[in-house]
Scaffold this motif. Structure first.
Motif, PDB file in Angstrom:
ATOM      1  N   ILE A  85       0.842  -1.204   0.000  1.00 34.84           N
ATOM      2  CA  ILE A  85       0.000   0.000   0.000  1.00 34.84           C
ATOM      3  C   ILE A  85       0.873   1.248   0.000  1.00 34.84           C
ATOM      4  N   PHE A  86       1.893   1.225   0.859  1.00 35.61           N
ATOM      5  CA  PHE A  86       2.743   2.400   1.008  1.00 35.61           C
ATOM      6  C   PHE A  86       3.806   2.477  -0.089  1.00 35.61           C
ATOM      7  N   SER A  87       4.210   1.331  -0.595  1.00 34.76           N
ATOM      8  CA  SER A  87       5.137   1.334  -1.740  1.00 34.76           C
ATOM      9  C   SER A  87       4.487   2.022  -2.937  1.00 34.76           C
ATOM     10  N   GLU A  88       3.198   1.774  -3.115  1.00 32.86           N
ATOM     11  CA  GLU A  88       2.474   2.401  -4.217  1.00 32.86           C
ATOM     12  C   GLU A  88       2.312   3.907  -4.020  1.00 32.86           C
ATOM     13  N   LEU A  89       2.479   4.369  -2.763  1.00 29.16           N
ATOM     14  CA  LEU A  89       2.364   5.797  -2.454  1.00 29.16           C
ATOM     15  C   LEU A  89       3.734   6.481  -2.405  1.00 29.16           C
ATOM     16  N   GLY A  90       4.770   5.770  -2.862  1.00 28.32           N
ATOM     17  CA  GLY A  90       6.090   6.387  -2.972  1.00 28.32           C
ATOM     18  C   GLY A  90       7.045   6.096  -1.842  1.00 28.32           C
ATOM     19  N   TYR A  91       6.646   5.259  -0.879  1.00 27.28           N
ATOM     20  CA  TYR A  91       7.554   4.904   0.216  1.00 27.28           C
ATOM     21  C   TYR A  91       8.423   3.711  -0.184  1.00 27.28           C
ATOM     22  N   HIS A  92       9.604   3.644   0.406  1.00 26.36           N
ATOM     23  CA  HIS A  92      10.578   2.615   0.046  1.00 26.36           C
ATOM     24  C   HIS A  92      10.922   1.766   1.264  1.00 26.36           C
ATOM     25  N   GLU A  93      10.901   0.465   1.072  1.00 26.28           N
ATOM     26  CA  GLU A  93      11.156  -0.465   2.171  1.00 26.28           C
ATOM     27  C   GLU A  93      12.622  -0.401   2.603  1.00 26.28           C
ATOM     28  N   ILE A  94      12.827  -0.296   3.912  1.00 29.86           N
ATOM     29  CA  ILE A  94      14.174  -0.372   4.477  1.00 29.86           C
ATOM     30  C   ILE A  94      14.461  -1.804   4.925  1.00 29.86           C
ATOM     31  N   PHE A  95      13.528  -2.343   5.725  1.00 28.36           N
ATOM     32  CA  PHE A  95      13.773  -3.686   6.269  1.00 28.36           C
ATOM     33  C   PHE A  95      12.449  -4.261   6.762  1.00 28.36           C
ATOM     34  N   SER A  96      12.341  -5.588   6.674  1.00 34.92           N
ATOM     35  CA  SER A  96      11.150  -6.280   7.170  1.00 34.92           C
ATOM     36  C   SER A  96      11.542  -7.453   8.056  1.00 34.92           C
ATOM     37  N   THR A  97      10.749  -7.671   9.085  1.00 31.26           N
ATOM     38  CA  THR A  97      10.821  -8.903   9.875  1.00 31.26           C
ATOM     39  C   THR A  97       9.499  -9.634   9.641  1.00 31.26           C
ATOM     40  N   LYS A  98       9.290 -10.702  10.380  1.00 27.69           N
ATOM     41  CA  LYS A  98       8.035 -11.442  10.256  1.00 27.69           C
ATOM     42  C   LYS A  98       6.836 -10.572  10.622  1.00 27.69           C
ATOM     43  N   ASP A  99       7.034  -9.628  11.547  1.00 26.88           N
ATOM     44  CA  ASP A  99       5.911  -8.871  12.106  1.00 26.88           C
ATOM     45  C   ASP A  99       5.815  -7.425  11.652  1.00 26.88           C
TER      46      ASP A  99
END
Length: 344
Positions: free
Chosen positions: A101-115
């Protein structure tokens, strides 16, 4: 059917309306939100978004209206509010399932965990932070040790841990938590560390920037259980350190002090010891230095400040910290500590 987006008064019953709306999504309104906006149709809330510091939070849009552009309007409005406050670099914590949702609004992922996933409003800010730190220091590609500290304020315990690392490694980087949610503001904490270790020539003191995450920053609006939230925060912070910071600065060791008082820090040390070896970083946990058979801690110093017990304070801090505490510059900080509850 006209869409209205407006700012609500968080001190009024409007807050209760937003909390009720968010509860439909199993979300809550974080206590530290500074501003909240709502999208309404015919007087009914159909979406909401809030901000606290640099973080966009407590975001939701009615399911049947998702994909109608309401999310983009809410994010755009809250971002403009933050811009007006001088905040140009923003972050979003969300469940991994919602990151698109936020990637489509121009935000970029830094890091993800399971939660949890952390996203930021620019694609290269974390790399820009690393580049800035490198430009401000003189170290090369040699193996390094790192310490992350808040230093609220700088004590003989902090000094001991840094000395130990400096004796055992060619180069040590001390990252000072930048977030200003401590009794002593960042610029003071940074200055006291620099002054307190200036005789250690192989130690570099740098800002932790936005990427050494404080537990105070981590939101709770989508993770209700406190234990679950704490572990998610620790895993995220450890992962970012390993993925970006340790790799960029060639950090092979991270030093931690034992934590006899704070269960959150004790748990944090445990998670670091589980995660960082996977990034080639050895975790070394050092027993705290003691004075009068008691472990030295910044919380003890703040406790003695509240009690006006300068005899005990002098035992726990370097001369540079003690001199600052006696100065007129520290008066406002001391008054604030004396007038508030002890913060760990």
């Amino acid at each position: 059917m006209s869409l209205i987006i407006e700012t609500i008064d968080l001190e009024s019953t409007e807050r209760l309306q937003v909390e009720k709306f968010l509860s439909e999504f199993n979300l809550s309104l974080d206590k530290d939100v500074e501003q909240t906006i709502v999208a309404k149709i015919d007087g009914n809330i159909i979406g909401t978004c809030s901000c606290g510091g640099k973080v966009v939070k407590s975001f939701a849009v009615k399911k049947e209206l998702q994909g109608e552009g309401i999310a983009a309007k809410l994010i755009s409005r809250i971002t403009n509010i933050m811009f007006d406050k001088g905040i140009f670099h923003t972050f979003i914590f969300t469940k991994p399932v919602n990151k698109h949702i936020f990637s489509e609004l121009g935000y970029h992922e830094i890091f993800s965990t399971k939660d949890v996933t952390l996203l930021e409003s620019s694609s290269d800010n974390i790399r820009r932070y690393i580049k800035t730190i490198k430009s401000q220091t003189s170290f090369g590609r040699e193996d390094k040790a790192a310490i992350v500290m808040n230093c609220n304020p700088f004590t003989l315990g902090h000094r001991y841990l840094i000395e130990r690392a400096a004796c055992e490694n060619e180069t040590v980087i001390v990252f000072i938590v930048q977030e200003d949610k401590s009794s002593f503001p960042f610029d003071v904490r940074y200055k006291l560390v620099k002054e307190g270790i200036k005789d250690l020539n192989n130690v570099h003191v740098v800002s932790g920037g936005d990427y050494i995450i404080s537990s105070n920053t981590f939101p709770s609006y989508f993770i209700k259980e406190e234990e679950h939230k704490d572990r998610a925060y620790k895993q995220l912070d450890a992962g970012i350190f390993g993925e970006y910071i340790a790799t960029a600065f060639n950090i092979k060791r991270r030093y931690l002090g034992t934590e006899p008082y704070c269960s959150v820090t004790y748990g944090y040390n445990k998670v670091l010891a589980e995660i960082l070896p996977g990034y080639g970083v050895e975790v070394k946990i050092i027993d705290r230095v003691t004075v009068d058979s008691k472990e030295v801690s910044a919380s003890s110093v703040r406790k003695y400040i509240k009690e006006d017990n300068w005899k005990e304070i002098k035992k726990l801090v370097p001369e540079t910290t003690y001199s600052f505490l006696l100065s007129s510059e520290a008066r406002k900080i001391i008054d604030k500590i004396k007038g508030s509850e002890l913060r760990h």
